[in-house]
Design a protein around this motif. Structure first.
Motif, PDB file in Angstrom:
ATOM      1  N   GLY A   1       0.780  -1.234   0.000  1.00  0.00           N
ATOM      2  CA  GLY A   1       0.000   0.000   0.000  1.00  0.00           C
ATOM      3  C   GLY A   1       0.805   1.273   0.000  1.00  0.00           C
ATOM      4  N   GLU A   2       1.999   1.222  -0.548  1.00  0.00           N
ATOM      5  CA  GLU A   2       2.821   2.435  -0.592  1.00  0.00           C
ATOM      6  C   GLU A   2       2.820   3.019  -1.997  1.00  0.00           C
ATOM      7  N   LYS A   3       3.955   3.116  -2.650  1.00  0.00           N
ATOM      8  CA  LYS A   3       4.023   3.727  -3.976  1.00  0.00           C
ATOM      9  C   LYS A   3       3.182   2.943  -4.972  1.00  0.00           C
ATOM     10  N   GLY A   4       2.508   3.685  -5.852  1.00  0.00           N
ATOM     11  CA  GLY A   4       1.718   3.050  -6.898  1.00  0.00           C
ATOM     12  C   GLY A   4       0.240   2.979  -6.623  1.00  0.00           C
ATOM     13  N   ILE A   5      -0.169   3.324  -5.407  1.00  0.00           N
ATOM     14  CA  ILE A   5      -1.595   3.269  -5.076  1.00  0.00           C
ATOM     15  C   ILE A   5      -1.935   4.403  -4.110  1.00  0.00           C
ATOM     16  N   ARG A   6      -3.038   5.086  -4.365  1.00  0.00           N
ATOM     17  CA  ARG A   6      -3.548   6.122  -3.474  1.00  0.00           C
ATOM     18  C   ARG A   6      -5.045   5.891  -3.294  1.00  0.00           C
ATOM     19  N   ALA A   7      -5.530   6.231  -2.111  1.00  0.00           N
ATOM     20  CA  ALA A   7      -6.958   6.060  -1.824  1.00  0.00           C
ATOM     21  C   ALA A   7      -7.404   7.142  -0.850  1.00  0.00           C
ATOM     22  N   THR A   8      -8.699   7.397  -0.836  1.00  0.00           N
ATOM     23  CA  THR A   8      -9.280   8.355   0.105  1.00  0.00           C
ATOM     24  C   THR A   8      -9.920   7.599   1.268  1.00  0.00           C
ATOM     25  N   PRO A   9     -10.121   8.258   2.400  1.00  0.00           N
ATOM     26  CA  PRO A   9     -10.865   7.614   3.485  1.00  0.00           C
ATOM     27  C   PRO A   9     -12.231   7.103   3.034  1.00  0.00           C
ATOM     28  N   LEU A  10     -12.910   7.830   2.156  1.00  0.00           N
ATOM     29  CA  LEU A  10     -14.200   7.367   1.637  1.00  0.00           C
ATOM     30  C   LEU A  10     -14.032   6.036   0.911  1.00  0.00           C
ATOM     31  N   MET A  11     -12.987   5.898   0.099  1.00  0.00           N
ATOM     32  CA  MET A  11     -12.769   4.678  -0.669  1.00  0.00           C
ATOM     33  C   MET A  11     -12.454   3.492   0.246  1.00  0.00           C
ATOM     34  N   LEU A  12     -11.711   3.737   1.335  1.00  0.00           N
ATOM     35  CA  LEU A  12     -11.390   2.636   2.240  1.00  0.00           C
ATOM     36  C   LEU A  12     -12.598   2.237   3.085  1.00  0.00           C
ATOM     37  N   ALA A  13     -13.456   3.201   3.440  1.00  0.00           N
ATOM     38  CA  ALA A  13     -14.700   2.837   4.125  1.00  0.00           C
ATOM     39  C   ALA A  13     -15.559   1.975   3.205  1.00  0.00           C
ATOM     40  N   ARG A  14     -15.531   2.274   1.904  1.00  0.00           N
ATOM     41  CA  ARG A  14     -16.277   1.482   0.922  1.00  0.00           C
ATOM     42  C   ARG A  14     -15.686   0.078   0.792  1.00  0.00           C
ATOM     43  N   LEU A  15     -14.362  -0.030   0.767  1.00  0.00           N
ATOM     44  CA  LEU A  15     -13.703  -1.341   0.703  1.00  0.00           C
ATOM     45  C   LEU A  15     -14.126  -2.216   1.875  1.00  0.00           C
ATOM     46  N   LEU A  16     -14.090  -1.643   3.084  1.00  0.00           N
ATOM     47  CA  LEU A  16     -14.461  -2.430   4.264  1.00  0.00           C
ATOM     48  C   LEU A  16     -15.938  -2.755   4.278  1.00  0.00           C
ATOM     49  N   ALA A  17     -16.765  -1.890   3.687  1.00  0.00           N
ATOM     50  CA  ALA A  17     -18.195  -2.198   3.566  1.00  0.00           C
ATOM     51  C   ALA A  17     -18.397  -3.410   2.674  1.00  0.00           C
ATOM     52  N   ALA A  18     -17.598  -3.526   1.594  1.00  0.00           N
ATOM     53  CA  ALA A  18     -17.708  -4.683   0.699  1.00  0.00           C
ATOM     54  C   ALA A  18     -17.322  -5.967   1.413  1.00  0.00           C
ATOM     55  N   VAL A  19     -16.287  -5.917   2.229  1.00  0.00           N
ATOM     56  CA  VAL A  19     -15.893  -7.100   3.010  1.00  0.00           C
ATOM     57  C   VAL A  19     -17.009  -7.472   3.983  1.00  0.00           C
ATOM     58  N   ALA A  20     -17.526  -6.464   4.684  1.00  0.00           N
ATOM     59  CA  ALA A  20     -18.575  -6.717   5.677  1.00  0.00           C
ATOM     60  C   ALA A  20     -19.862  -7.203   5.036  1.00  0.00           C
ATOM     61  N   ASN A  21     -20.076  -6.826   3.768  1.00  0.00           N
ATOM     62  CA  ASN A  21     -21.325  -7.121   3.066  1.00  0.00           C
ATOM     63  C   ASN A  21     -21.172  -8.340   2.156  1.00  0.00           C
ATOM     64  N   ASP A  22     -20.294  -9.284   2.558  1.00  0.00           N
ATOM     65  CA  ASP A  22     -20.104 -10.548   1.828  1.00  0.00           C
ATOM     66  C   ASP A  22     -19.721 -10.340   0.371  1.00  0.00           C
ATOM     67  N   GLY A  23     -18.827  -9.359   0.139  1.00  0.00           N
ATOM     68  CA  GLY A  23     -18.286  -9.168  -1.196  1.00  0.00           C
ATOM     69  C   GLY A  23     -19.109  -8.292  -2.106  1.00  0.00           C
ATOM     70  N   ARG A  24     -20.183  -7.702  -1.590  1.00  0.00           N
ATOM     71  CA  ARG A  24     -21.017  -6.801  -2.391  1.00  0.00           C
ATOM     72  C   ARG A  24     -20.562  -5.359  -2.154  1.00  0.00           C
ATOM     73  N   LEU A  25     -20.111  -4.711  -3.207  1.00  0.00           N
ATOM     74  CA  LEU A  25     -19.555  -3.362  -3.113  1.00  0.00           C
ATOM     75  C   LEU A  25     -20.671  -2.328  -3.249  1.00  0.00           C
ATOM     76  N   PRO A  26     -20.915  -1.530  -2.202  1.00  0.00           N
ATOM     77  CA  PRO A  26     -21.958  -0.499  -2.306  1.00  0.00           C
ATOM     78  C   PRO A  26     -21.419   0.759  -2.986  1.00  0.00           C
ATOM     79  N   THR A  27     -22.311   1.588  -3.470  1.00  0.00           N
ATOM     80  CA  THR A  27     -21.944   2.883  -4.038  1.00  0.00           C
ATOM     81  C   THR A  27     -22.219   3.956  -2.995  1.00  0.00           C
ATOM     82  N   PRO A  28     -21.208   4.690  -2.560  1.00  0.00           N
ATOM     83  CA  PRO A  28     -21.430   5.719  -1.536  1.00  0.00           C
ATOM     84  C   PRO A  28     -22.432   6.772  -1.996  1.00  0.00           C
ATOM     85  N   ARG A  29     -23.296   7.174  -1.077  1.00  0.00           N
ATOM     86  CA  ARG A  29     -24.296   8.207  -1.365  1.00  0.00           C
ATOM     87  C   ARG A  29     -24.283   9.234  -0.246  1.00  0.00           C
ATOM     88  N   LEU A  30     -24.370  10.509  -0.612  1.00  0.00           N
ATOM     89  CA  LEU A  30     -24.392  11.582   0.377  1.00  0.00           C
ATOM     90  C   LEU A  30     -25.728  12.319   0.413  1.00  0.00           C
TER      91      LEU A  30
END
Length: 588
Positions: A440-469
């Motif tokens: 997770g160092e050089k070559g990849i960048r992410a936002t806190p929003l994107m990492l919250a989404r990643l963990l939501a996909a793990v928690a949701n049995d592999g289903r990736l949600p689309t963030p909504r505000l």
């Protein structure tokens, strides 16, 4: 004879015209009489909007307003203060400053001088957030001075405004902005949204009806009645309704107090953003953006190396493709200590790993972790293990899963987060590049929003949600005018792969580097991350057994992902558990 007939015809036409005019006047009086009478009355009134700006509300998911909260304020009418007194402008500047100091009042709009405000002639709020006792103490002084009143008004932003970076702020329009607003048919072109939601939804929010408070004056500008007059406005407003939960936002803001970074809380099932904090906050009455520093940057939507949190992506790819560490890629010493395993090839961490180029990468634990499988290595956040796993997976597969899991672009329904392009940029043919991205160092960048989404996909049995505000635009009666529906989560990895990683992340908090995030009130699962130069992370979800919320916490100047970011996560999770009355549920 003809002249008499013509005379009658003309008379009938005139009677008809007068009848039509009388009917029209009656109709106007019936439909607009009160309005015109009020306009005449207001010509003898010095008025101020009950709302600081005549703008619609920005509401949380439960309809609670994040703006325009009524407060006791000290209101100044410069025309009365200066016009009905023999005292100079300088005297009143000194007098008003003494009021602020002697009664310990919270000054409003500290970026503008009192001299400027008095010269502007428009009524303004001198102080805000007055307590009942402060109002009682100051009232006798106000009665002695025509033009000073203690009343209830609604400043646009609270003193400790929630989600300042997200809401943005309203400021004075430039000449170009005023001209553009005039072309849109706007009557009030003095102010406009400058950033955040205020800017994006400026056309919706501006020029909304408000009640008015006024002083009745005579032709000599003298008050005709004591006190203030209140004029209600019954017309409905257009408001913006968010997915943000005001209670969760308050909890997250408190947990991030005094820190530099960001926190994002998300519903794991539908992707609704329930809290978004960028810290430290800022004064929304600044008027102009800063010329240096990052205080006005929304860190929750800014890109940073995800550090070891990105190892979750490698785990999902390896489990999905049933790929384990390949003994053919191990050095002779590593191969000698490798032990076959049905889930993943075991790996002996001796404290470092040497790449084909001869470059050696050390583990954070210099003595090494010894024998590890994937679950243990993730909990230990072992760099040598994941560098070797990355070499086995290959850069192309890592990039594929990074895109699958939302790293290719930043999406937030209802809001334009600025830089939406993903930041995946490494050469999959260069082992050193693959090694860097694997941790997770050089070559990849992410936002806190994107990492919250990643963990939501793990928690949701592999289903990736689309963030909504943003949920919808609604009127002041709660009626939905337009809606932004949530998107259906997409199955991006196998459910069993996600469930295994869920177990790994639970173990990481129980026994690994995430232990500082462990709570006695609620089960938490997650992964720490400590970047070489760009701060620390904790990303996870809770409750661990039946996840409802995912979270990503970034601390830009932290030393430990577990202690600094994990501690913030624990505080947020525990307070939400108490708020929702689920503390200790499902725990052994």
């Amino acid at each position: 004879m003809l002249s008499l007939r013509r005379h009658r015809q003309v008379s009938l036409i005139l009677l008809l015209i007068f009848g039509l005019l009388a009917g029209r006047l009656w109709q106007i009086n019936l439909s607009h009489g009160q309005e015109y009478a009020a306009q005449v009355q207001r010509q003898r009134l010095l008025t101020v909007s009950e709302r600081e700006y005549e703008r619609g509300d920005i509401l949380d998911c439960n309809g609670q307003s994040l703006t325009n909260q009524p407060e006791n304020v000290l209101l100044v009418f410069p025309r009365l203060l200066l016009g009905n007194s023999q005292q100079s402008e300088a005297y009143w500047v000194t007098y008003l400053n003494s009021l602020l100091k002697n009664f310990n009042l919270l000054a409003h709009r500290q970026s503008q001088s009192l001299k400027q405000l008095l010269q502007g002639s428009e009524p303004f709020i001198l102080a805000r957030g007055l307590s009942k006792s402060q109002v009682a103490q100051i009232t006798p002084l106000l009665q002695q001075n025509s033009g000073l009143y203690a009343t209830s008004l609604s400043p646009r932003y609270a003193a400790a405004s929630p989600a300042a970076h997200l809401l943005g702020y309203v400021g004075a329009s430039t000449a170009a902005e005023a001209a553009a607003l005039k072309q849109q048919g706007c009557q009030d072109t003095a102010y406009c949204g400058k950033s955040g939601l205020e800017k994006q939804y400026d056309q919706l929010l501006r020029s909304q009806p408000s009640a008015h408070i006024a002083v009745a004056v005579d032709e000599k500008n003298q008050p005709t009645t004591p006190g203030l007059n209140y004029f209600a406005n019954s017309r409905t407003r257009q408001n913006l309704k968010l997915t943000i939960n005001a209670n969760y936002q308050s909890i997250a803001e408190a947990a991030m107090q005094g820190k530099n970074g960001a926190a994002v809380l998300m519903d794991v099932h539908n992707g609704d953003v329930l809290a978004m904090v960028s810290a430290p906050g800022f004064d929304q009455y600044i008027g102009q953006p800063a010329t240096e520093g990052d205080i006005y940057i929304n860190k929750a939507l800014s890109y940073y190396p995800p550090a070891s949190v990105f190892k979750i992506v490698l785990c999902l790819a390896a489990l999905d493709k049933e790929i384990s560490i390949d003994p053919d890629n191990l050095t002779a010493d590593e191969e000698a200590t490798a032990v076959p395993d049905s889930q993943a090839q075991l790996f002996q961490c001796n404290g470092s790993i040497t790449l084909p180029s001869g470059h050696t990468v050390s583990c954070w634990k210099t003595s090494g972790h010894g024998e590890e499988d994937m679950a243990v290595a993730l909990g230990n956040s072992c760099n040598p293990y994941f560098i070797q796993l990355g070499q086995t997976l290959g850069g192309d597969l890592i990039a594929e899963y990074a895109y699958r899991l939302g790293f290719g672009s930043q999406t937030l329904l209802g809001f334009e987060p600025g830089n939406t392009a993903g930041q995946i940029a490494f050469n999959s043919a260069v082992p050193a590049d693959v090694a860097n991205v694997s941790i997770g160092e050089k070559g990849i960048r992410a936002t806190p929003l994107m990492l919250a989404r990643l963990l939501a996909a793990v928690a949701n049995d592999g289903r990736l949600p689309t963030p909504r505000l943003v949920q919808a635009t609604v009127n002041s009666n709660g009626k939905i005018l337009s809606e932004i529906p949530s998107a259906q989560p997409q199955q991006v990895v196998k459910a069993e792969s996600a469930r295994q990683v869920k177990r790994f992340l639970t173990q990481a908090v129980q026994n690994g580097t995430g232990q500082p995030a462990a709570s006695d009130l609620i089960s938490i699962a997650g992964k720490t991350g400590t970047s070489q130069n760009f701060g620390v992370w904790f990303a996870g979800f809770f409750p661990a057994d039946e996840p409802r919320w995912s979270i990503a916490v970034y601390i830009s100047d932290g030393d430990s992902g577990g202690r600094d970011a994990g501690g913030v996560c624990r505080e947020i999770a525990e307070k939400i558990a108490l708020l929702e009355d689920i503390a200790n549920q499902g725990r052994v």
